[in-house]
Design a protein around this motif. Structure first.
Motif, mmCIF file in Angstrom:
data_model
loop_
_atom_site.group_PDB
_atom_site.id
_atom_site.type_symbol
_atom_site.label_atom_id
_atom_site.label_comp_id
_atom_site.label_asym_id
_atom_site.label_seq_id
_atom_site.Cartn_x
_atom_site.Cartn_y
_atom_site.Cartn_z
ATOM 1 N N ALA A 1 64.934 -44.077 -62.297
ATOM 2 C CA ALA A 1 63.849 -43.543 -61.468
ATOM 3 C C ALA A 1 63.557 -42.090 -61.825
ATOM 4 C CB ALA A 1 64.216 -43.659 -59.989
ATOM 5 N N LEU A 2 64.604 -41.302 -62.048
ATOM 6 C CA LEU A 2 64.434 -39.897 -62.413
ATOM 7 C C LEU A 2 63.708 -39.757 -63.742
ATOM 8 C CD1 LEU A 2 64.980 -36.878 -62.051
ATOM 9 C CD2 LEU A 2 67.220 -37.243 -63.123
ATOM 10 N N PHE A 3 64.105 -40.547 -64.725
ATOM 11 C CA PHE A 3 63.484 -40.448 -66.045
ATOM 12 C C PHE A 3 62.020 -40.901 -66.005
ATOM 13 C CE2 PHE A 3 67.595 -39.575 -67.713
ATOM 14 C CZ PHE A 3 67.400 -39.041 -68.973
ATOM 15 N N ILE A 4 61.703 -41.874 -65.188
ATOM 16 C CA ILE A 4 60.314 -42.322 -65.085
ATOM 17 C C ILE A 4 59.462 -41.244 -64.430
ATOM 18 C CG2 ILE A 4 58.787 -43.964 -63.915
ATOM 19 C CD1 ILE A 4 60.877 -46.110 -64.474
ATOM 20 N N VAL A 5 60.009 -40.615 -63.393
ATOM 21 C CA VAL A 5 59.286 -39.498 -62.749
ATOM 22 C C VAL A 5 59.079 -38.363 -63.749
ATOM 23 C CG1 VAL A 5 59.426 -37.709 -60.976
ATOM 24 C CG2 VAL A 5 60.029 -40.064 -60.415
ATOM 25 N N LEU A 6 60.115 -38.041 -64.513
ATOM 26 C CA LEU A 6 59.997 -36.993 -65.530
ATOM 27 C C LEU A 6 58.948 -37.359 -66.584
ATOM 28 C CD1 LEU A 6 63.744 -36.020 -66.123
ATOM 29 C CD2 LEU A 6 61.985 -34.660 -64.971
ATOM 30 N N ALA A 7 58.913 -38.629 -66.961
ATOM 31 C CA ALA A 7 57.926 -39.080 -67.943
ATOM 32 C C ALA A 7 56.512 -38.931 -67.395
ATOM 33 C CB ALA A 7 58.201 -40.529 -68.336
ATOM 34 N N LEU B 1 62.647 -41.887 -74.045
ATOM 35 C CA LEU B 1 61.557 -42.423 -74.858
ATOM 36 C C LEU B 1 61.033 -43.743 -74.298
ATOM 37 C CD1 LEU B 1 62.951 -41.624 -78.415
ATOM 38 C CD2 LEU B 1 61.105 -40.438 -77.208
ATOM 39 N N THR B 2 61.944 -44.556 -73.773
ATOM 40 C CA THR B 2 61.531 -45.821 -73.155
ATOM 41 C C THR B 2 60.703 -45.574 -71.910
ATOM 42 O OG1 THR B 2 63.464 -46.994 -74.017
ATOM 43 C CG2 THR B 2 62.362 -47.969 -72.113
ATOM 44 N N SER B 3 61.108 -44.593 -71.115
ATOM 45 C CA SER B 3 60.350 -44.241 -69.909
ATOM 46 C C SER B 3 58.952 -43.759 -70.274
ATOM 47 C CB SER B 3 61.088 -43.161 -69.114
ATOM 48 O OG SER B 3 62.351 -43.619 -68.691
ATOM 49 N N LEU B 4 58.861 -42.939 -71.319
ATOM 50 C CA LEU B 4 57.550 -42.493 -71.794
ATOM 51 C C LEU B 4 56.683 -43.675 -72.204
ATOM 52 C CD1 LEU B 4 58.269 -39.359 -74.030
ATOM 53 C CD2 LEU B 4 56.854 -39.424 -71.977
ATOM 54 N N LEU B 5 57.272 -44.581 -72.968
ATOM 55 C CA LEU B 5 56.523 -45.747 -73.440
ATOM 56 C C LEU B 5 56.076 -46.613 -72.269
ATOM 57 C CD1 LEU B 5 55.468 -47.458 -75.762
ATOM 58 C CD2 LEU B 5 57.732 -48.510 -75.945
#
Length: 216
Positions: free
Chosen positions: A6-12, A152-156
């Motif tokens: 969840a954190l990485f998706i928010v950051l993305a 990178l996956t979250s960005l994608l």
């Protein structure tokens, strides 16, 4: 793991809204998108002349094909490939196989650099992102590599959904300038760009949900 994803998706999401640096990292989705076009063109017997990547996160793949079905599948492949790969990467990370994610991305970067990308900005982007990628692979610890794969996956994942949303919007308000949706409308004759744009957005949500439901 749920909180970390969840954190990485928010950051993305936040990163992709930032000028310059956000666009720089968002191009990872552009490269995957254009790779989808290129791969399907080759698989269906066509050829890839070049792939161009631009600083505004747009891209273009110049291909040729022999048959109608080749042109159709090549046009439809970009958004679907991005969404499918985002889902695959989420599954691999869930199974603690981040190395596969990084290997696939590195392979795409190298193949694109050697065979496809030729415009100046595209070459600059591929060379710089590949250099940083290799540095982290050689110097980074296992947690650092896992975090890079998830980042990178979250960005994608985020970009696969937001770019599909944009093309759906364009399909409604400017159907003659809706990229792949416009191409598909031309290829299929009777199915308008707004339908193809909606299809791209719906499939992106479908794959995003499939990938995220393992974590939530």
């Amino acid at each position: 793991m749920k909180k970390k994803v969840a954190l990485f998706i928010v950051l993305a999401i936040l990163l992709t809204q930032m000028p310059i640096i956000g666009q720089y990292f968002s191009i990872i989705n552009t490269l995957i998108h254009e790779t989808g076009h290129a791969l399907i063109a080759i698989i269906t017997g066509g050829e890839v002349q070049s792939v161009s990547l631009f600083s505004n996160t747009e891209g273009a793949t110049l291909t040729s094909y022999r048959y109608w079905i080749g042109g159709f599948l090549t046009s439809i492949a970009g958004y679907v490939f991005s969404s499918l790969l985002a889902y695959l990467f989420m599954v691999l990370i869930f199974k603690r196989k981040s190395g596969y994610v990084l290997s696939i991305l590195l392979g795409i970067l190298i193949v694109s650099l050697i065979f496809w990308v030729r415009n100046p900005f595209g070459l600059f982007w591929v060379i710089t992102i590949t250099s940083g990628f290799l540095w982290v692979l050689l110097k980074g610890s296992k947690p650092a590599l896992d975090n890079m794969a998830l980042f990178l996956t979250s960005l994608l994942l985020v970009e696969s959904v937001t770019s599909s949303l944009e093309i759906m919007y364009l399909g409604f308000v400017s159907p003659n300038n809706a990229g792949d949706a416009t191409n598909l409308a031309d290829v299929t004759f009777i199915i308008p760009a707004l339908i193809w744009g909606t299809f791209f957005f719906v499939q992106s949500l479908f794959f995003a949900r499939l990938g995220l439901k393992r974590y939530f």
